[in-house]
Design a protein around this motif. Structure first.
Motif, mmCIF file in Angstrom:
data_model
loop_
_atom_site.group_PDB
_atom_site.id
_atom_site.type_symbol
_atom_site.label_atom_id
_atom_site.label_comp_id
_atom_site.label_asym_id
_atom_site.label_seq_id
_atom_site.Cartn_x
_atom_site.Cartn_y
_atom_site.Cartn_z
ATOM 1 N N LEU A 26 0.842 -1.192 0.000
ATOM 2 C CA LEU A 26 0.000 0.000 0.000
ATOM 3 C C LEU A 26 0.877 1.241 0.000
ATOM 4 N N GLN A 27 0.588 2.154 -0.899
ATOM 5 C CA GLN A 27 1.249 3.454 -0.937
ATOM 6 C C GLN A 27 0.260 4.452 -0.337
ATOM 7 N N ALA A 28 0.654 5.165 0.724
ATOM 8 C CA ALA A 28 -0.218 6.150 1.361
ATOM 9 C C ALA A 28 0.618 7.363 1.752
ATOM 10 N N SER A 29 -0.038 8.522 1.820
ATOM 11 C CA SER A 29 0.677 9.770 2.105
ATOM 12 C C SER A 29 0.072 10.504 3.282
ATOM 13 N N THR A 30 0.950 11.176 4.022
ATOM 14 C CA THR A 30 0.489 12.103 5.042
ATOM 15 C C THR A 30 0.014 13.367 4.331
ATOM 16 N N ILE A 31 -0.779 14.157 5.031
ATOM 17 C CA ILE A 31 -1.259 15.397 4.432
ATOM 18 C C ILE A 31 -0.273 16.519 4.719
ATOM 19 N N GLU A 32 -0.437 17.602 4.008
ATOM 20 C CA GLU A 32 0.441 18.755 4.195
ATOM 21 C C GLU A 32 0.206 19.332 5.583
ATOM 22 N N GLY A 33 1.267 19.744 6.242
ATOM 23 C CA GLY A 33 1.158 20.354 7.563
ATOM 24 C C GLY A 33 0.430 21.686 7.481
ATOM 25 N N THR A 34 -0.023 22.139 8.614
ATOM 26 C CA THR A 34 -0.730 23.420 8.638
ATOM 27 C C THR A 34 0.222 24.535 8.255
ATOM 28 N N SER A 35 -0.269 25.444 7.456
ATOM 29 C CA SER A 35 0.579 26.558 7.039
ATOM 30 C C SER A 35 0.490 27.662 8.079
ATOM 31 N N GLY A 36 1.609 28.286 8.303
ATOM 32 C CA GLY A 36 1.635 29.375 9.275
ATOM 33 C C GLY A 36 1.733 28.860 10.693
ATOM 34 N N SER A 37 1.981 29.766 11.592
ATOM 35 C CA SER A 37 2.144 29.426 12.996
ATOM 36 C C SER A 37 0.834 29.596 13.738
ATOM 37 N N THR A 38 0.678 28.797 14.771
ATOM 38 C CA THR A 38 -0.427 28.972 15.701
ATOM 39 C C THR A 38 0.185 29.220 17.068
ATOM 40 N N SER A 39 -0.584 29.758 17.969
ATOM 41 C CA SER A 39 -0.076 29.999 19.321
ATOM 42 C C SER A 39 0.071 28.671 20.062
ATOM 43 N N TRP A 40 1.170 28.538 20.800
ATOM 44 C CA TRP A 40 1.413 27.326 21.576
ATOM 45 C C TRP A 40 0.384 27.237 22.697
ATOM 46 N N VAL A 41 -0.161 26.037 22.918
ATOM 47 C CA VAL A 41 -1.110 25.794 24.003
ATOM 48 C C VAL A 41 -0.794 24.458 24.658
ATOM 49 N N THR A 42 -1.231 24.266 25.893
ATOM 50 C CA THR A 42 -1.047 22.986 26.577
ATOM 51 C C THR A 42 -2.109 21.995 26.113
ATOM 52 N N GLN A 43 -1.842 20.733 26.341
ATOM 53 C CA GLN A 43 -2.742 19.621 26.035
ATOM 54 C C GLN A 43 -3.066 19.498 24.552
ATOM 55 N N LYS A 44 -2.131 19.903 23.698
ATOM 56 C CA LYS A 44 -2.305 19.754 22.259
ATOM 57 C C LYS A 44 -1.241 18.805 21.737
ATOM 58 N N SER A 45 -1.623 17.961 20.790
ATOM 59 C CA SER A 45 -0.662 17.058 20.145
ATOM 60 C C SER A 45 0.015 17.812 19.013
ATOM 61 N N TYR A 46 1.330 17.896 19.067
ATOM 62 C CA TYR A 46 2.112 18.545 18.020
ATOM 63 C C TYR A 46 2.878 17.486 17.239
ATOM 64 N N ALA A 47 3.015 17.726 15.950
ATOM 65 C CA ALA A 47 3.760 16.829 15.062
ATOM 66 C C ALA A 47 5.085 17.479 14.685
ATOM 67 N N SER A 48 6.053 16.666 14.318
ATOM 68 C CA SER A 48 7.333 17.200 13.830
ATOM 69 C C SER A 48 7.061 18.149 12.680
ATOM 70 N N GLY A 49 7.688 19.316 12.724
ATOM 71 C CA GLY A 49 7.525 20.297 11.669
ATOM 72 C C GLY A 49 6.450 21.341 11.936
ATOM 73 N N ASP A 50 5.574 21.105 12.938
ATOM 74 C CA ASP A 50 4.578 22.120 13.280
ATOM 75 C C ASP A 50 5.287 23.384 13.747
ATOM 76 N N THR A 51 4.732 24.536 13.436
ATOM 77 C CA THR A 51 5.294 25.803 13.919
ATOM 78 C C THR A 51 4.297 26.465 14.854
ATOM 79 N N VAL A 52 4.841 27.080 15.901
ATOM 80 C CA VAL A 52 4.016 27.792 16.875
ATOM 81 C C VAL A 52 4.679 29.110 17.230
#
Length: 154
Positions: A97-123
């Motif tokens: 099976l060939q499968a792809s992840t989706i594009e990361g969110t563009s732009g930064s969001t404010s850092w918050v607690t209790q959020k799951s962050y992925a490698s490459g996310d910007t805050v």
């Protein structure tokens, strides 16, 4: 029945591999995960689990679903699955099976607690921009300037 060389304890002389898992499909994707599902294998004694292979990595699971995490955004991966039994016999591989992840969110969001962050996310935090270095769920005290193992100042 014990063979001429003797089988180790727990193998019971089982030399029959499980059937190959069937119908491997992707059931969803995020910027850092791909979820998979497949049809169960059968075995003369019993299937004890499955190994999902992708690139040079693999993960062991007990059921017929898996969510592979820590993946790179907007990237294609190739997956196969093999079943195993208590004697350590491995099945042939499932369909590829060939499968792809989706594009990361563009732009930064404010850092918050209790959020799951992925490698490459910007805050943003305290007026500065940080890039996530490894997947994690944020906790109080793990603010970007406090944990350089998780965040890099941009």
């Amino acid at each position: 029945m014990i063979g001429p060389c003797g089988d180790g304890p727990g193998t019971g002389g089982d030399t029959i591999a499980p059937s190959a898992p069937s119908a491997l499909v992707s059931t969803g994707a995020t910027s850092s995960t791909i979820s998979l599902s497949w049809g169960a294998s059968t075995d003369n004694v019993g299937v004890t689990g499955y190994t999902v292979y992708y690139g040079s990595s693999s993960v062991n699971v007990t059921g017929t679903t898996a969510t592979i995490s820590g993946l790179s955004p907007n990237t294609s991966y190739t997956f196969t699955v093999k079943a195993r039994d208590a004697a350590g016999n491995l099945s042939a591989a499932s369909n590829t099976l060939q499968a792809s992840t989706i594009e990361g969110t563009s732009g930064s969001t404010s850092w918050v607690t209790q959020k799951s962050y992925a490698s490459g996310d910007t805050v943003t935090y305290a007026g500065k921009t940080y890039v996530c270095l490894q997947p994690h769920t944020s906790l109080a005290g793990w603010e970007p300037p406090n944990v350089p193992a998780l965040w890099r100042l941009q």
